[in-house]
Enzyme design. Structure first.
Site, PDB file in Angstrom:
ATOM      1  CG  HIS A  39      -5.656  -2.279   9.321  1.00  0.00           C
ATOM      2  ND1 HIS A  39      -5.769  -0.813   9.283  1.00  0.00           N
ATOM      3  CD2 HIS A  39      -4.535  -2.667   9.425  1.00  0.00           C
ATOM      4  CE1 HIS A  39      -4.358  -0.652   9.426  1.00  0.00           C
ATOM      5  NE2 HIS A  39      -3.532  -1.519   9.765  1.00  0.00           N
ATOM      6  CG  ASN A  93      -8.336  -1.412  12.432  1.00  0.00           C
ATOM      7  OD1 ASN A  93      -7.423  -2.089  12.015  1.00  0.00           O
ATOM      8  ND2 ASN A  93      -8.620  -0.295  11.742  1.00  0.00           N
ATOM      9  CD  GLU A 145      -8.079   1.010   8.036  1.00  0.00           C
ATOM     10  OE1 GLU A 145      -8.212  -0.036   8.835  1.00  0.00           O
ATOM     11  OE2 GLU A 145      -7.606   1.954   8.049  1.00  0.00           O
ATOM     12  CG  ASP A 198      -0.343  -0.382   2.573  1.00  0.00           C
ATOM     13  OD1 ASP A 198       1.059  -0.230   2.616  1.00  0.00           O
ATOM     14  OD2 ASP A 198      -0.859  -0.978   3.547  1.00  0.00           O
TER      15      ASP A 198
HETATM   16  P1  PGA Z   1       2.522  -1.731  12.696  1.00  0.00           P
HETATM   17  O1  PGA Z   1       1.423  -1.402  11.830  1.00  0.00           O
HETATM   18  O2  PGA Z   1       3.417  -2.553  12.383  1.00  0.00           O
HETATM   19  O3  PGA Z   1       3.129  -0.151  12.661  1.00  0.00           O
HETATM   20  O4  PGA Z   1       1.629  -1.874  14.136  1.00  0.00           O
HETATM   21  C1  PGA Z   1       0.835  -2.635  11.383  1.00  0.00           C
HETATM   22  C2  PGA Z   1      -0.542  -2.356  10.518  1.00  0.00           C
HETATM   23  O5  PGA Z   1      -0.989  -1.475  10.711  1.00  0.00           O
HETATM   24  O6  PGA Z   1      -0.821  -3.171   9.272  1.00  0.00           O
END
Ligand code: PGA
Length: 254
Positions: free
Chosen positions: A138, A136, A143, A67
């Site tokens: 995702h 959450n 999302e 992404d």
């Molecule tokens: P993080 O993010 O590794 O910074 O916790 C993971 C994500 O949001 O996919």
């Protein structure tokens, strides 16, 4: 799903890097799906170590990132282009023409999304897709509520993701509200193997739901239960809510 509970973040990084390094040794032109965020940083450092100390060769490796934010250029300090360059790519011998990251600053984004899907197909799919997980649930920027039928497209970030990422932008108001993300369909259909990394207590509910909960679009990571070759590597804080596993075991199949 296979579940590995690592003692700590260091071990999580080591196990994941070793899996990827061993794969690259067998398949020099492997196609890797890569993730940004804090979690895979330790894994990237270990892979750089394999390159520097043991000559792990990335010259034929092809990569696709999950992404990118919409509306910021590759040179923006918080762009995922910049993150990947600084964290990983500039430290290994990858060919820049083999790196694919969506561009969030170009017109005709929809056309670009289609080309991204086609490029993954043309590369023969993704051998190993690395994923993080949001608190959450995702994966990528898919999302809660994302359909499993969606491919690479523009997505709206949720409030919780905007807040989680505000730490990088310094101010919540500066976090882009839109991103381009590979879809759940892209991830499920193009990845031959998926390694999902989860570190820290704030991921414990999402990890528990992903593995032990029902498959639900409200927790996008639970859709990974539909894929037949997923390894979850979680450190003990991220695994702490799992009910069915004996945490003294290191590796558990669920
Ligand atoms: P993080 O993010 O590794 O910074 O916790 C993971 C994500 O949001 O996919």
């Amino acid at each position: 799903m296979e579940m590995i509970v690592a003692k700590n973040y260091e071990e999580l990084s080591q196990i994941s890097a070793q899996m990827i390094a061993e794969f690259i040794q067998k398949k020099q032109d492997a196609v890797l799906g890569l993730a940004t965020g804090s979690t895979p940083v330790g894994m990237y450092k270990k892979l750089i170590g394999y390159h520097n100390k043991e000559g792990l060769d990335f010259s034929k490796i092809i990569t696709f990132n999950l992404d990118e934010y919409v509306g910021i250029s590759p040179n923006h300090p918080q762009s995922y282009h910049k993150f990947m360059k600084e964290t990983f790519f500039s430290h290994i011998n990858i060919s820049t023409s083999n790196i694919h990251i969506p561009r969030g600053d170009q017109p005709q984004i929809e056309k670009q999304c289609e080309s991204y899907e086609q490029a993954i197909k043309d590369a023969g799919g993704i051998d190993i897709q690395v994923l993080g997980i949001g608190s959450n649930g995702h994966i990528g920027f898919n999302e809660p509520g994302s359909s499993p039928e969606e491919k690479t497209r523009v997505v709206q970030l949720t409030e919780s993701t905007i807040q989680a990422n505000a730490r990088f932008f310094g101010d919540e108001a500066l976090v882009p509200r839109l991103a381009i993300s590979m879809g759940i369909k892209t991830i499920l259909e193009s990845s031959k193997k998926i390694i999902l990394l989860a570190s820290g207590e704030e991921k414990a509910n999402a990890v528990q739901g992903m593995i032990e909960g029902e498959i639900s679009t409200q927790l996008p990571a639970s859709l990974l239960q539909l894929h037949k070759n997923v390894i979850v590597i979680a450190d003990q804080p991220a695994a702490k809510n799992l009910k069915m596993i004996n945490k003294s075991l290191n590796s558990v199949y669920v």
